[in-house]
Design an enzyme around this catalytic site. Structure first.
Site, short mmCIF file in Angstrom:
data_model
loop_
_atom_site.label_atom_id
_atom_site.label_comp_id
_atom_site.label_asym_id
_atom_site.label_seq_id
_atom_site.Cartn_x
_atom_site.Cartn_y
_atom_site.Cartn_z
CG LEU A 90 11.60 4.04 0.84
CD1 LEU A 90 12.08 2.78 1.50
CD2 LEU A 90 10.12 4.22 1.07
CB CYS A 91 14.75 10.19 1.90
SG CYS A 91 15.11 10.39 0.16
#
Lengths: 293, 127
Positions: A90-91
């Site tokens: 999630l980055c």
């Protein structure tokens, strides 16, 4: 009507995704501040260390009895690539871009006929590298349980690398990590750590004609300083990585939240049109029915 | 009073101390030494021990473990791997340090390592 229900369910699902991305964005923003602060707090030590090392190296000169960590083993056959990535996803492209750079280096080194070994720090990088180079990975470390990376963690990693170096497992080591430039930009960076590139001494320290006294002696100091310097560089990479990860995560989640918002708008419009169409059809049916009577 | 000495104490995690003081006593590998302003340039490794900072009549004591002191005529920089003010050395912190020192002593292989670890244990026992 089934179509209307389906739309409703989709809108709701996008809404809950948006809530998650929004929350993750806020968490990342809060963590980013802390990560940035600790990266900044660690800077004086690293800078001083560089200055001290620069002085020493200038003093010791290029004597052949200089430690191996400084001058290398005299060969560049076996290369250890230390790939530091995040443990969480999630980055955005943060992990992938570090891995991509490491991969380019692997291809380049293998093209030159050199042997490559990989040391993974962080889960995500290992997962990505395992697909292509599972036989090259010699060791991997995860820091997922550790909330705030301390110097002790970096020290442990450095000790392992040093042990491998002393055992003659590799000749050169390169470190890959995401350098934190600002919230929007993180630069995947390659750094050669063994043999240590002596930092350029930016300023000649003013010792007013005096000559440095070394206690015990220059070599003994250099021998204790170089392993520490390695640990410091790894520590710095870990901190920069932590800040970069949060920044990348924040930007990615901000985008995702905005995209989810757009999607909700589009779906809501579709939903309203469908509802309107349904009402119109029903009306037409009623009127047609009434007319035929 | 004579000139002041610029003293900074940094650990990898943060800068602990950065100000002008009168005198600092550093636990060097080859014996403790006091540093005033205008000291001859010295670079020394540190033994585990207590660093004493004297500043206009007051003294602060800091436990340091592992690192270097870099002395130039106008400033002193101590790079310590661990630095804990003596006032904080009690209860859990002290116990953790003692455990770590005992473990180091067990793991020591060379004479130097053992000497370092023994010294750490001895210093910690005095708190």
């Amino acid at each position: 009507m089934a179509n209307l229900n389906e739309l409703k369910i989709r809108i709701r699902s996008v809404q809950s995704t948006q809530k998650i991305t929004k929350a993750k964005q806020m968490v990342a923003a809060a963590k980013l501040r802390r990560a940035e602060e600790s990266a900044k707090a660690a800077r004086p030590y690293a800078e001083r260390m560089e200055a001290v090392l620069g002085n020493l190296v200038a003093g010791v000169g290029d004597g052949s009895n200089a430690p191996k960590l400084l001058i290398g083993t005299g060969s560049d056959k076996v290369n250890l690539l230390i790939v530091a990535t995040a443990d969480r996803g999630l980055c955005g492209a943060f992990n992938s871009s570090i891995v991509r750079q490491a991969r380019e280096a692997i291809v380049r080194l293998q093209g030159e006929g050199k042997e490559v070994k990989i040391f993974c720090i962080g889960k995500k990088g290992r997962e990505q590298l395992k697909r292509l180079y599972s036989d090259l990975i010699v060791k991997s470390v995860e820091l997922i349980e550790i909330k705030n990376v301390g110097f002790a963690n970096a020290r442990e990693i450095a000790d392992e690398i040093l042990q491998m170096f002393e055992a003659g497992t590799f000749d050169q080591a390169h470190l890959f990590y995401g350098k934190f430039k600002n919230v929007l930009t993180q630069i995947p960076t390659e750094l050669q750590i063994i043999p240590a590139k002596a930092p350029e001494t930016s300023e000649v320290p003013d010792i007013s004609g005096g000559v440095y006294d070394y206690e015990p002696d220059e070599e003994a100091i250099l021998n204790t300083l170089l392993p520490r310097y390695l640990a410091v560089q790894i520590f710095r990479a870990l901190l920069e990585n932590a800040a970069s990860e949060q920044a990348a995560s924040m930007t990615a989640m901000d985008n995702a939240t905005r995209n989810a918002g757009d999607m909700i708008d589009a779906l809501t419009l579709k939903f309203n049109r469908a509802r309107q169409a349904k009402i119109t059809t029903e009306l037409i049916e009623i009127i047609a029915g009434a007319e035929s009577v | 009073m004579a000139e002041k000495l610029k003293f900074s104490l940094v650990s990898p995690e943060r800068e602990l101390f950065a100000k002008e003081v009168d005198e600092v006593i550093v636990p060097g590998t080859e014996g403790e030494f006091g540093v005033f302003a205008q000291h001859a340039p010295v670079m020394s490794t540190l033994l585990p021990g207590v660093l004493v900072v004297k500043e206009s009549g007051t003294e602060s004591r800091i436990f340091v473990h592992g690192g270097f002191a870099d002395v130039t005529p106008d400033c002193l920089t101590v790079l310590a791997e661990q630095a804990i003010p003596v006032e904080e050395m009690k209860g859990d912190v002290l116990a953790a340090q003692k455990d770590a020192a005992a473990a180091d002593l067990k793991a020591a292989q060379t004479t130097d390592e053992r000497l370092m670890a023994e010294r750490a244990v001895a210093v910690l026992a005095s708190f």
